[in-house]
Design a protein around this motif. Structure first.
Motif, PDB file in Angstrom:
ATOM      1  N   HIS A   1     -35.536 -54.383  11.493  1.00 17.84           N
ATOM      2  CA  HIS A   1     -34.686 -53.604  10.748  1.00 17.84           C
ATOM      3  C   HIS A   1     -34.457 -54.588   9.648  1.00 17.84           C
ATOM      4  CE1 HIS A   1     -32.114 -55.456  13.639  1.00 17.84           C
ATOM      5  NE2 HIS A   1     -30.955 -54.809  12.745  1.00 17.84           N
ATOM      6  N   HIS A   2     -33.642 -53.955   8.742  1.00 14.12           N
ATOM      7  CA  HIS A   2     -33.490 -54.554   7.333  1.00 14.12           C
ATOM      8  C   HIS A   2     -32.051 -55.398   7.329  1.00 14.12           C
ATOM      9  CE1 HIS A   2     -30.235 -51.376   7.124  1.00 14.12           C
ATOM     10  NE2 HIS A   2     -29.771 -52.027   6.009  1.00 14.12           N
ATOM     11  N   HIS A   3     -31.342 -55.659   8.220  1.00 11.81           N
ATOM     12  CA  HIS A   3     -30.475 -56.604   8.458  1.00 11.81           C
ATOM     13  C   HIS A   3     -30.797 -58.063   8.097  1.00 11.81           C
ATOM     14  CE1 HIS A   3     -27.829 -53.440  10.653  1.00 11.81           C
ATOM     15  NE2 HIS A   3     -28.019 -53.188   9.273  1.00 11.81           N
TER      16      HIS A   3
ATOM     17  N   MET B   1     -43.486 -52.971   9.281  1.00 13.58           N
ATOM     18  CA  MET B   1     -42.127 -52.502   9.211  1.00 13.58           C
ATOM     19  C   MET B   1     -42.003 -50.956   9.237  1.00 13.58           C
ATOM     20  SD  MET B   1     -39.801 -54.870   6.414  1.00 13.58           S
ATOM     21  CE  MET B   1     -38.043 -54.194   7.232  1.00 13.58           C
TER      22      MET B   1
ATOM     23  N   SER C   1     -38.733 -46.588   6.234  1.00 15.45           N
ATOM     24  CA  SER C   1     -37.421 -46.668   5.779  1.00 15.45           C
ATOM     25  C   SER C   1     -36.794 -47.989   5.583  1.00 15.45           C
ATOM     26  CB  SER C   1     -36.631 -45.749   6.575  1.00 15.45           C
ATOM     27  OG  SER C   1     -36.404 -46.178   8.000  1.00 15.45           O
ATOM     28  N   GLU C   2     -36.957 -48.751   6.906  1.00 14.61           N
ATOM     29  CA  GLU C   2     -36.461 -50.168   6.976  1.00 14.61           C
ATOM     30  C   GLU C   2     -36.907 -51.091   5.727  1.00 14.61           C
ATOM     31  OE1 GLU C   2     -33.966 -50.960   8.656  1.00 14.61           O
ATOM     32  OE2 GLU C   2     -33.885 -49.044   9.871  1.00 14.61           O
TER      33      GLU C   2
ATOM     34  N   THR D   1     -34.890 -52.560   2.544  1.00 19.60           N
ATOM     35  CA  THR D   1     -34.623 -53.944   2.261  1.00 19.60           C
ATOM     36  C   THR D   1     -35.023 -54.153   0.809  1.00 19.60           C
ATOM     37  OG1 THR D   1     -35.707 -54.567   4.426  1.00 19.60           O
ATOM     38  CG2 THR D   1     -35.460 -56.321   2.833  1.00 19.60           C
TER      39      THR D   1
ATOM     40  N   THR E   1     -38.435 -46.082  17.963  1.00 21.07           N
ATOM     41  CA  THR E   1     -37.246 -46.136  16.954  1.00 21.07           C
ATOM     42  C   THR E   1     -35.991 -45.463  17.318  1.00 21.07           C
ATOM     43  OG1 THR E   1     -38.011 -44.351  15.476  1.00 21.07           O
ATOM     44  CG2 THR E   1     -39.015 -46.461  14.999  1.00 21.07           C
TER      45      THR E   1
ATOM     46  N   SER F   1     -28.825 -49.119  12.622  1.00 20.39           N
ATOM     47  CA  SER F   1     -29.800 -49.251  11.343  1.00 20.39           C
ATOM     48  C   SER F   1     -30.420 -47.944  11.055  1.00 20.39           C
ATOM     49  CB  SER F   1     -30.914 -50.201  11.558  1.00 20.39           C
ATOM     50  OG  SER F   1     -31.430 -50.641  10.092  1.00 20.39           O
ATOM     51  N   ASP F   2     -31.058 -47.606  10.194  1.00 22.38           N
ATOM     52  CA  ASP F   2     -31.902 -46.483  10.010  1.00 22.38           C
ATOM     53  C   ASP F   2     -32.861 -45.882  10.926  1.00 22.38           C
ATOM     54  OD1 ASP F   2     -31.830 -44.176   8.205  1.00 22.38           O
ATOM     55  OD2 ASP F   2     -33.976 -44.639   7.818  1.00 22.38           O
ATOM     56  N   GLU F   3     -33.871 -46.887  11.284  1.00 24.14           N
ATOM     57  CA  GLU F   3     -34.892 -46.623  12.101  1.00 24.14           C
ATOM     58  C   GLU F   3     -35.279 -47.970  12.758  1.00 24.14           C
ATOM     59  OE1 GLU F   3     -37.894 -43.445  11.274  1.00 24.14           O
ATOM     60  OE2 GLU F   3     -37.327 -43.937   9.517  1.00 24.14           O
ATOM     61  N   MET F   4     -34.409 -48.583  13.544  1.00 21.09           N
ATOM     62  CA  MET F   4     -34.629 -49.613  14.297  1.00 21.09           C
ATOM     63  C   MET F   4     -35.940 -49.513  15.196  1.00 21.09           C
ATOM     64  SD  MET F   4     -32.648 -52.695  15.712  1.00 21.09           S
ATOM     65  CE  MET F   4     -31.145 -51.747  15.626  1.00 21.09           C
TER      66      MET F   4
END
Length: 350
Positions: free
Chosen positions: A92-94, A114, A117-118, A122, A192, A197-200
């Motif tokens: 995910h994007h974190h 990825m 969405s992630e 990012t 997911t 997050s949006d879609e981990m």
């Protein structure tokens, strides 16, 4: 920010000692567990490597700060030496997961995988595209009772993101729920989950009974489930609870859980039940607090987090509180209405 939970029963930890910096622990045939340090209260992130037929398949990358890149060099020269890195899947994007991905792909030639969405989140955050809404974001927090210091703490994180996330490759491979990745001659099923997050992204290997859970299911802590100014009425808690129930129904309890933080463990179903119970308990506390009369979301924070919080953590606590509030509004337990001055007040539904 994560919330620490105390479970009623200790989980089984087949690997009770974490790998040292630059070292790896074999947790299953051909599967390595490694750790990268974080400059946060949660001071590490777990990464994993799977020995594939033509090289290493890596799972997450850590932050793009000097200590992390130095550790990656140690890993590439140590436990990962002798085989190329061919693929890197970022969950995910974190920044503690995607931060060094661009650097690592450039360093090794690996293909980046990825969820779309992630990947796009990012790119959006690296582009600073939320900065132009700071005035409206500040109004959002002020109207719902968050202090000025806490608002400054949460809004000031955009620059930190850019400083700790390297630019992503221009091209990547998109993965989605339901995909089956062939790694080391075995099928790994991509799942997911929303909420944190949006879609981990998560991976499940039925043959080996291995579950790469990312931040969706961890021992002792629950990930931050937050609502942000861009989508004030979002219901990420509903997404998170739905995801947990789906994982409980699909993945056997005897699977080895390899999480994004803390220790690998056995006892997935127990842990899911603890997480479900925790969030229902938080909802109950909010309903009880609202019985005292109208309240702002900000005023609930001391009732739910009974410790002094630094400004940034107070902002995350607000985001998590509002996530529970939005679920309770959808359930019909609360209303959340603005007065003539634009201030939002919670009221219990009789």
């Amino acid at each position: 920010m994560t919330t620490t939970l105390a479970g009623p029963k200790a989980l089984d930890h087949p690997f009770p000692d974490a790998p040292a910096t630059g070292q790896a622990i074999t947790v299953a045939p051909g599967v390595l567990w490694m750790r990268l340090a974080l400059p946060l209260s949660l001071d590490h992130v777990n990464i994993y490597a799977i020995e594939d037929s033509d090289g290493w398949f890596l799972w997450d990358a850590g932050m793009a700060d000097a200590p992390t890149l130095e550790t990656w060099e140690q890993l590439l020269a140590g436990p990962l030496a002798g085989r190329p890195v061919t693929r890197l899947l970022v969950t995910h994007h974190h920044p503690d997961h995607v931060g060094a991905a661009g650097w690592l792909c450039a360093r090794t030639g690996a293909d980046l995988l990825m969820v779309k969405s992630e990947f796009l989140l990012t790119r959006v955050r690296l582009g600073g595209l939320f900065a132009d809404t700071e005035t409206q974001d500040r109004d959002f927090y002020h109207a719902r009772g968050l202090s000025g210091d806490a608002t400054d703490g949460i809004l000031g994180r955009g620059a930190t993101y850019i400083e700790t996330v390297a630019p992503l490759p221009a091209a990547y491979t998109s993965v989605r729920a339901g995909d089956v990745l062939r790694i080391a001659g075995q099928d790994w099923h991509l799942r997911t989950g929303g909420g944190h997050s949006d879609e981990m992204a998560m991976l499940w290997n039925p043959a080996a009974r291995l579950f790469l859970a990312a931040d969706q299911v961890m021992e002792k802590i629950t990930p931050n489930i937050g609502v942000w100014p861009q989508e004030p009425s979002a219901r990420p808690l509903d997404e998170f609870l739905t995801s947990l129930r789906a994982l409980r129904d699909e993945i056997p309890d005897d699977s080895l859980v390899l999480p994004g933080h803390k220790l690998p463990f056995l006892g997935l179903h127990q842990r899911i039940e603890e997480l479900l119970a925790h969030h229902e308990k938080v909802c109950g506390k909010i309903i009880a607090a609202s019985a005292d009369g109208p309240s702002s979301v900000g005023a609930l924070i001391p009732r739910l987090f009974q410790r002094e919080l630094p400004p940034h953590h107070a902002g995350l606590a607000f985001a998590e509180t509002l996530a529970h509030v939005n679920t309770l509004i959808a359930r019909g337990n609360l209303t959340h209405d603005a007065d003539p001055d634009g201030k939002y007040w919670l009221r219990q539904v009789a």
